[in-house]
Design an enzyme around this catalytic site. Structure first.
Site, PDB file in Angstrom:
ATOM      1  N   ARG A   1       0.862  -1.197   0.000  1.00 38.29           N
ATOM      2  CA  ARG A   1       0.000   0.000   0.000  1.00 38.29           C
ATOM      3  C   ARG A   1       0.895   1.243   0.000  1.00 38.29           C
ATOM      4  NH1 ARG A   1      -3.394  -3.426   3.651  1.00 38.29           N
ATOM      5  NH2 ARG A   1      -5.502  -3.410   2.787  1.00 38.29           N
TER       6      ARG A   1
ATOM      7  N   ARG B   1       1.078  -1.589  -5.376  1.00 43.69           N
ATOM      8  CA  ARG B   1      -0.205  -1.006  -5.747  1.00 43.69           C
ATOM      9  C   ARG B   1       0.023   0.485  -5.936  1.00 43.69           C
ATOM     10  NH1 ARG B   1      -5.261  -0.878  -2.245  1.00 43.69           N
ATOM     11  NH2 ARG B   1      -4.107   0.251  -0.676  1.00 43.69           N
TER      12      ARG B   1
ATOM     13  N   ASN C   1     -12.140  -5.766   0.898  1.00 44.45           N
ATOM     14  CA  ASN C   1     -12.564  -4.726   1.855  1.00 44.45           C
ATOM     15  C   ASN C   1     -13.461  -3.722   1.154  1.00 44.45           C
ATOM     16  OD1 ASN C   1     -10.730  -6.012   3.475  1.00 44.45           O
ATOM     17  ND2 ASN C   1      -9.116  -4.500   3.159  1.00 44.45           N
ATOM     18  N   ASP C   2     -13.004  -3.278   0.002  1.00 44.20           N
ATOM     19  CA  ASP C   2     -13.808  -2.314  -0.742  1.00 44.20           C
ATOM     20  C   ASP C   2     -14.943  -2.987  -1.505  1.00 44.20           C
ATOM     21  OD1 ASP C   2     -12.850   0.278  -0.173  1.00 44.20           O
ATOM     22  OD2 ASP C   2     -11.010  -0.191  -1.255  1.00 44.20           O
TER      23      ASP C   2
ATOM     24  N   ARG D   1     -16.998   1.145   5.306  1.00 48.75           N
ATOM     25  CA  ARG D   1     -16.131   0.184   6.003  1.00 48.75           C
ATOM     26  C   ARG D   1     -15.507   0.732   7.271  1.00 48.75           C
ATOM     27  NH1 ARG D   1     -11.023  -0.444   1.824  1.00 48.75           N
ATOM     28  NH2 ARG D   1      -9.749  -0.932   3.618  1.00 48.75           N
TER      29      ARG D   1
ATOM     30  N   CYS E   1      -6.632  -9.880  -1.821  1.00 50.24           N
ATOM     31  CA  CYS E   1      -5.714  -9.211  -0.892  1.00 50.24           C
ATOM     32  C   CYS E   1      -6.449  -8.409   0.174  1.00 50.24           C
ATOM     33  CB  CYS E   1      -4.727  -8.326  -1.654  1.00 50.24           C
ATOM     34  SG  CYS E   1      -5.526  -6.984  -2.536  1.00 50.24           S
TER      35      CYS E   1
HETATM   36  C1  PEP Z   1      -9.266  -3.829  -0.306  1.00 52.23           C
HETATM   37  O1  PEP Z   1     -10.035  -2.912  -0.568  1.00 52.23           O
HETATM   38  O2  PEP Z   1      -9.641  -4.974   0.010  1.00 52.23           O
HETATM   39  C2  PEP Z   1      -7.818  -3.592  -0.338  1.00 52.23           C
HETATM   40  C3  PEP Z   1      -6.980  -4.583  -0.214  1.00 52.23           C
HETATM   41  O3  PEP Z   1      -7.382  -2.293  -0.448  1.00 52.23           O
HETATM   42  P1  PEP Z   1      -7.479  -1.261   0.774  1.00 52.23           P
HETATM   43  O4  PEP Z   1      -7.852  -2.033   2.011  1.00 52.23           O
HETATM   44  O5  PEP Z   1      -6.163  -0.606   0.922  1.00 52.23           O
HETATM   45  O6  PEP Z   1      -8.545  -0.325   0.335  1.00 52.23           O
HETATM   46 MG    MG Z   2      -9.238  -1.150  -1.478  1.00 56.65          MG
END
Ligand code: PEP
Ligand code: MG
Length: 586
Positions: free
Chosen positions: A304, A340, A462-463, A473, A510
């Protein structure tokens, strides 16, 4: 005879595993509730610089607001902000702040607020409607300047000397990134959820954490004895002897499991029937590479990079980024380092950029959208990655892709950077894999279209879950609706994995789901090729993979796709995980 204080429990969300026991430090700074802290005379000039930059930022914000109002309802109404501009330009007020800063030697927001409050008080006492209006203007502008100053202030809790359990209303991901692991034994927040970036950071740093406690900062005070249980999302104030005994036993059991997992370090993450699943780690900071290596991950599945930009007054240059990427790539080689590209925005903002004030930051100017409109920032990063790729095994991916145009535009800019470097005679690596993160539902649904243009997919659950279930979130109030087992989420994941297979590209996950062993059978059954999780979770996931067969995972997946509720899906996942590795679920 005074009796021992009674034990009291507070329930929140288990955010980062581990147990911490110690004294609380409550950091309860509301937006407008200021603490006074001393500065030494050598730092007066820094405070003046902060003050000047906050005044400029406030001026820009007022002018922007004025322009928006002029466009929406006319120049006459926008004129009310002229009085606000006069306040930030008021030399008498500014001079008085600077004078008092020299004599009082404390933080400038405190001095500024005191001076401004005195003005407000005097004006409100005068029986004149015009002057009373001006008092309101000063109050309004003061609040704005103070907020801007706080955004740039050193965070006082970072200076606490004694080891403590930090209790705060909320923290930014960069606050967490700069925490001293020696001093912060555990972290408890009123706000937050399992997938907020503050939580992700705490997990990466191995700080036991409980979030979503709602009002811990109101009911606790500094200096209390507390036990934090990051496995079960519990804070226990004044734990009694029996509780402490129980927790010593839990720590002993977890220690024994950790030791067994440690022995897997050199082994492969292969299922019982021989399918190898690539297990990588997520990092936010280059320092985490030690942990990636010591936990036996097969490289970095998600770097990240935006954390390089947080907490910075100026953005990192191409050269600085080049050095860092090269160094990290060398350390993980021959395993891959998946960089990324910048994902600023949402809950990650940089001090080095103009503040982006948005109503819905997660739906706003974030990630690839931001980069495609800030080509100088984007290109500096791409050039640094291309140059660093001379060493190691670098791959790259774009975050928050919502459709084909963004992928094509991103790839085109990479090509432009390649040509620029060639013309300049600067060394760069050969072609490497470029992937798309799948985190927006439109990208998942159109994965078959995207798969033709990229070399891999990495699903950011996550997103993806946040956007498909429509829950913020970071918001603890809706955290219970965040369901990786939602039938729609499972279908989206299947679409992506199938599109990847049909186009002969690999698909990874991820997001935090990749580190939850509860879902390992489902993800394997869906045909996911790579899982990337916080380094500390990698051994757990490896152990889970080693105890499963692809046959049972595929069967689970087929069954789950017939189920109609999140709880039914979850139940099936729990049943299989319980039958194969019960101890990993505790
Ligand atoms: C996700 O969104 O799952 C991700 C890995 O990116 P981030 O958590 O940094 O938004
Ligand atoms: Mg994300």
């Amino acid at each position: 005879m005074s009796s021992a204080p009674e034990e009291k429990r507070f329930h929140g969300v288990a955010a980062a595993a581990g147990i911490a026991f110690g004294q609380t430090y409550v950091f309860a700074l509301e937006a407008d509730d200021l603490v006074r802290y001393p500065i030494d005379s050598a730092h007066v000039s820094d405070e003046i610089a902060r003050f000047e930059s906050a005044l400029i930022q406030t001026r820009v914000q007022i002018l922007e607001m004025q322009q928006q109002i002029a466009e929406a309802i006319g120049a006459k109404d926008a004129g009310i902000f002229d009085a606000h501009l006069l306040v930030v330009e008021d030399q008498t007020l500014i001079d008085e702040v600077l004078r008092r800063l020299e004599t009082e030697l404390c933080n400038v927001e405190f001095v500024f607020q005191e001076v401004a409050n005195r003005y407000v008080e005097s004006l409100s006492k005068i029986d004149d409607p015009y002057l009373r209006e001006r008092a309101l203007d000063i109050q309004d502008v003061t609040r704005r300047v103070v907020r801007n100053l706080q955004g740039k202030a050193p965070r006082p809790f970072l200076c606490v000397e004694q080891p403590h359990i930090l209790i705060a209303h909320n923290l930014t991901p960069s606050d967490t990134a700069t925490m001293n692991r020696e001093k912060v034994l555990g972290l408890a927040l009123d706000l937050g959820s399992r997938t907020s970036h503050t939580t992700i950071m705490a997990r990466s740093l191995g700080i036991p954490s409980v979030v979503g406690l709602h009002n811990a900062t109101e009911v606790l005070t500094s200096g209390q004895e507390i036990l934090l249980d990051g496995y079960n999302g519990l804070l226990i104030l004044h734990p009694n002897e029996e509780t402490l005994r129980e927790y010593r036993e839990l720590e002993r059991r977890q220690g024994a499991i950790a030791q067994q997992l440690d022995e897997l370090r050199e082994t492969k993450s292969t299922t019982r029937d021989g399918r190898h699943i690539v297990l990588s780690a997520n990092i936010e900071l280059p320092e985490e590479i030690d942990s990636v290596l010591s936990h036996g991950a097969e490289g970095v599945g998600l770097y990240r990079t935006e954390f390089l930009y947080l907490n910075q007054k100026t953005l990192p240059t191409e050269e600085e980024q080049f050095e860092i990427y090269r160094c990290v790539a060398r350390r993980v080689a021959p395993n891959p380092l998946i960089i990324r590209t910048l994902d600023l925005g949402g809950d990650k903002l940089s001090d080095g950029l103009e503040s982006i004030d948005e109503m819905n930051p997660f739906l706003g100017w974030r990630a690839i959208r931001f980069c495609l409109e800030n080509l100088d920032i984007f290109k500096a990063q791409l050039r640094a990655i291309l140059r660093a790729s001379v060493v190691g095994n670098i791959k790259m991916m774009f975050p928050m892709i919502s459709g084909l145009d963004e992928v094509r535009r991103g790839l085109q800019i990479v090509q432009e950077c390649r040509e620029e470097l060639r013309r300049e005679g600067v060394e760069q690596g050969d072609d490497f894999e470029i992937g798309a993160m799948i985190e927006v539902p439109t990208a998942a649904i159109a994965a078959d279209l995207l798969a033709r243009e990229v070399d891999f997919f990495s699903i950011g659950t996550n997103d993806l879950i946040q956007y498909s279930v429509a829950i913020d979130r970071t918001n603890e109030k809706v955290a219970h609706l965040y369901e990786p087992s939602h039938p729609s989420v499972v279908r989206l994941l299947k679409m992506v994995a199938e599109a990847g297979k049909a186009n002969s590209i690999w698909t990874g996950v991820c997001g935090e789901m990749a580190g939850e062993v509860l879902y390992t059978p489902l993800l394997l059954g869906l045909g996911i090729d790579e899982l990337s999780a916080a380094a500390s979770l990698v051994p757990r996931v490896k152990s889970a993979v080693q105890r499963l067969t692809m046959e049972e995972c595929t069967k689970l997946c087929d069954e789950v796709l017939q189920l109609d509720t999140s709880s039914a899906v979850l139940e099936r996942c729990v049943a299989l995980a319980e039958s194969r590795y019960p101890e990993l679920l505790r």
